[in-house]
Design an enzyme around this catalytic site. Structure first.
Site, short mmCIF file in Angstrom:
data_model
loop_
_atom_site.label_atom_id
_atom_site.label_comp_id
_atom_site.label_asym_id
_atom_site.label_seq_id
_atom_site.Cartn_x
_atom_site.Cartn_y
_atom_site.Cartn_z
N CYS A 1 0.82 -1.21 0.00
CA CYS A 1 0.00 0.00 0.00
C CYS A 1 0.86 1.26 0.00
O CYS A 1 0.37 2.34 -0.37
CB CYS A 1 -0.95 0.01 1.20
SG CYS A 1 -0.12 0.06 2.80
N ARG B 1 4.34 1.26 -1.22
CA ARG B 1 5.50 1.24 -2.10
C ARG B 1 5.33 0.26 -3.25
O ARG B 1 4.65 -0.76 -3.12
CB ARG B 1 6.78 0.94 -1.33
CG ARG B 1 6.92 -0.47 -0.83
CD ARG B 1 8.24 -0.67 -0.07
NE ARG B 1 8.33 0.20 1.09
CZ ARG B 1 9.19 1.20 1.18
NH1 ARG B 1 10.05 1.45 0.22
NH2 ARG B 1 9.20 1.96 2.27
N SER C 1 9.61 2.61 6.08
CA SER C 1 8.16 2.49 6.07
C SER C 1 7.49 3.81 6.44
O SER C 1 8.09 4.68 7.08
CB SER C 1 7.71 1.41 7.06
OG SER C 1 8.18 0.14 6.66
N GLN D 1 5.54 -8.78 3.76
CA GLN D 1 5.32 -8.37 2.37
C GLN D 1 6.57 -8.62 1.52
O GLN D 1 6.46 -9.08 0.37
CB GLN D 1 4.93 -6.89 2.34
CG GLN D 1 3.57 -6.62 2.96
CD GLN D 1 3.34 -5.15 3.28
OE1 GLN D 1 4.28 -4.38 3.47
NE2 GLN D 1 2.07 -4.75 3.33
N GLY E 1 -12.27 -7.32 4.04
CA GLY E 1 -11.06 -8.00 3.61
C GLY E 1 -10.59 -8.98 4.67
O GLY E 1 -10.97 -8.87 5.85
N GLY F 1 -7.08 -10.17 4.68
CA GLY F 1 -5.63 -10.28 4.58
C GLY F 1 -4.95 -9.89 5.87
O GLY F 1 -5.59 -9.72 6.91
#
Length: 435
Positions: free
Chosen positions: A51, A53, A110, A121, A191, A193
């Site tokens: 979300c 990069r 981040s 990720q 969602g 995830g």
């Protein structure tokens, strides 16, 4: 061979651009990686898309051509002009690229410094590239060192103690707009995830009830079972009804298009606060003035507070990243020395043995003396190569090592390179050690 990173993040792009660059579908990632690797001289590639990069990490013998290929692949994917892509990108090469990768893995780059989600990720980005043949040893060794570095940053600093993730920042913002307390409220989570799981955990910890919506009820129930009390699961098709019933909504799906649109919104007598943590965004433009939509970039105030609290720890962490970057290149150079020495010795042995065979055939030496002559020649070459071998090993950790190694490879006409066996796979990734 050099490492190159092309990076688009919250530092150089806003969410409108990032959602154009995002790769929510695996097939899109596959096409982009195939396009970049189609260029001769690009050996391996990884594509990291989150979300906050989008980054290409490549190993290449032609950095300039690799950059052209990356910008063209992003152009075809996003429809942004190559000129804009080049103007916005942060480009890192070799030592700078490795330092950046280590900083990203350690959560120093981040939006929320110290958050732990980036580890998973990056792990998944590597796994996808590795299992689909887009990368192997050259990038595996970088990722291996990156997670060794990240582990030391976590263990040697307080930067990830009581971490604040983007999801946590969203819940903190929700507390603020709801008067400082979420007890008794209900938060809708869209969602199933990792982001949604973290949101659900933070909401429950804040005394908030949670209802999870996802197209896969099984995945939604798995989060509910993991998080525990005060969580219900509802089918995705029921979402339009619920968004008009409750005040709080958090959405973080991987959908390539909006899942909540303006026509789904009905008038309500209360203020609603919706947090869109997805890129591309899940929530379309909402015209109802009683609905306040917060995107990832709107959490900057919390992020800035988080960063100021962690600046001293970040300084210590960057010292670790710098040290690991130096150690990585020393390791690479030392790994290049032994194969080079081995190949030079092999070339010497092959040349000597060929001459011994020729001498036997020509009658210069007798077959009976062949073994003794071979031993004599072998010992002579060992003695001759001893001093160069010692000096090569001594220079392995010096900055001039690359120049010396390349010169020797040129003189001896060898392409000796690192040959990594299975022990140089990134066990930090392949064994799921990073959570």
């Amino acid at each position: 061979m050099q490492y190159v990173v092309v990076s688009y993040s919250h530092k150089n792009t806003d969410i409108v651009v990032r959602e154009k660059l995002a790769f929510p579908e695996e097939e899109e990632k596959r096409k982009a990686l195939e396009a970049v690797l189609a260029l001769k001289g690009v050996n391996e590639a990884i594509l990291l898309s989150t979300c906050n990069r989008v980054e290409f990490i490549v190993s290449t013998s032609n950095p300039s051509a690799a950059l052209d290929a990356i910008f063209m692949a992003l152009h075809h994917h996003s429809a942004l002009s190559v000129e804009e892509l080049e103007g916005r990108a942060d480009v890192y090469e070799d030592e700078g690229a490795v330092h950046h990768i280590f900083a990203v893995a350690s959560s120093l780059d981040s939006l929320v410094v110290g958050e732990t989600q980036i580890a998973g990720q990056l792990k998944e980005a590597f796994r996808f590239a590795y299992e689909n043949g887009f990368c192997s040893q050259k990038l595996a060794r970088v990722i291996h060192f990156a997670f060794k570095c990240a582990a030391e940053v976590r263990n040697s600093t307080d930067i990830s103690k009581s971490p604040v993730s983007v999801a946590g920042a969203a819940v903190s913002q929700a507390k603020e707009v709801m008067g400082g307390n979420l007890g008794g409220f209900t938060g809708l989570v869209v969602g199933a995830g990792e982001m949604s799981r973290i949101v659900a955990q933070h909401l429950v910890a804040s005394g908030c009830n949670v209802i999870i919506f996802n197209r896969s009820m099984e995945r939604a129930r798995a989060i509910a079972d993991e998080v525990g009390e005060r969580i219900d699961v509802e089918p995705f098709h029921a979402l339009p009804e619920y968004i008009n019933r409750y005040r709080l909504l958090f959405t973080a799906t991987g959908a390539p298009h909006a899942v909540i649109t303006d026509e789904m919104v009905q008038p309500a007598t209360f203020e609603r606060h919706w947090f869109d943590l997805a890129v591309p965004r899940d929530i379309d433009i909402i015209s109802d003035k009683s609905v306040h939509v917060y995107a990832v970039d709107d959490l900057q105030a919390i992020v800035d507070t988080n960063l100021s609290m962690r600046q001293e720890q970040a300084r210590k962490a960057y010292e670790i990243v710098g040290r690991y970057t130096i150690d990585f290149f020393k390791w690479l150079q030392s790994m290049m020395i032994d194969p080079l020495i081995k190949e030079i010795r092999l070339k010497a042995k092959e040349a000597a043995m060929a001459e011994v065979e020729r001498a036997v055939k020509k009658g210069f030496i007798t077959p009976d003396s062949k073994e003794n002559v071979e031993r004599l020649v072998h010992n002579a070459f060992k003695k001759f190569l001893h001093a160069p071998t010692v000096k090569l090993r001594a220079v392995a950790d010096q900055p001039r090592a690359d120049t010396i190694i390349e010169a020797i490879k040129y003189i001896f006409e060898t392409e000796a390179d690192i040959r990594m066996g299975d022990k140089y796979k990134c066990e930090f990734i392949m064994k799921d050690d990073i959570k």
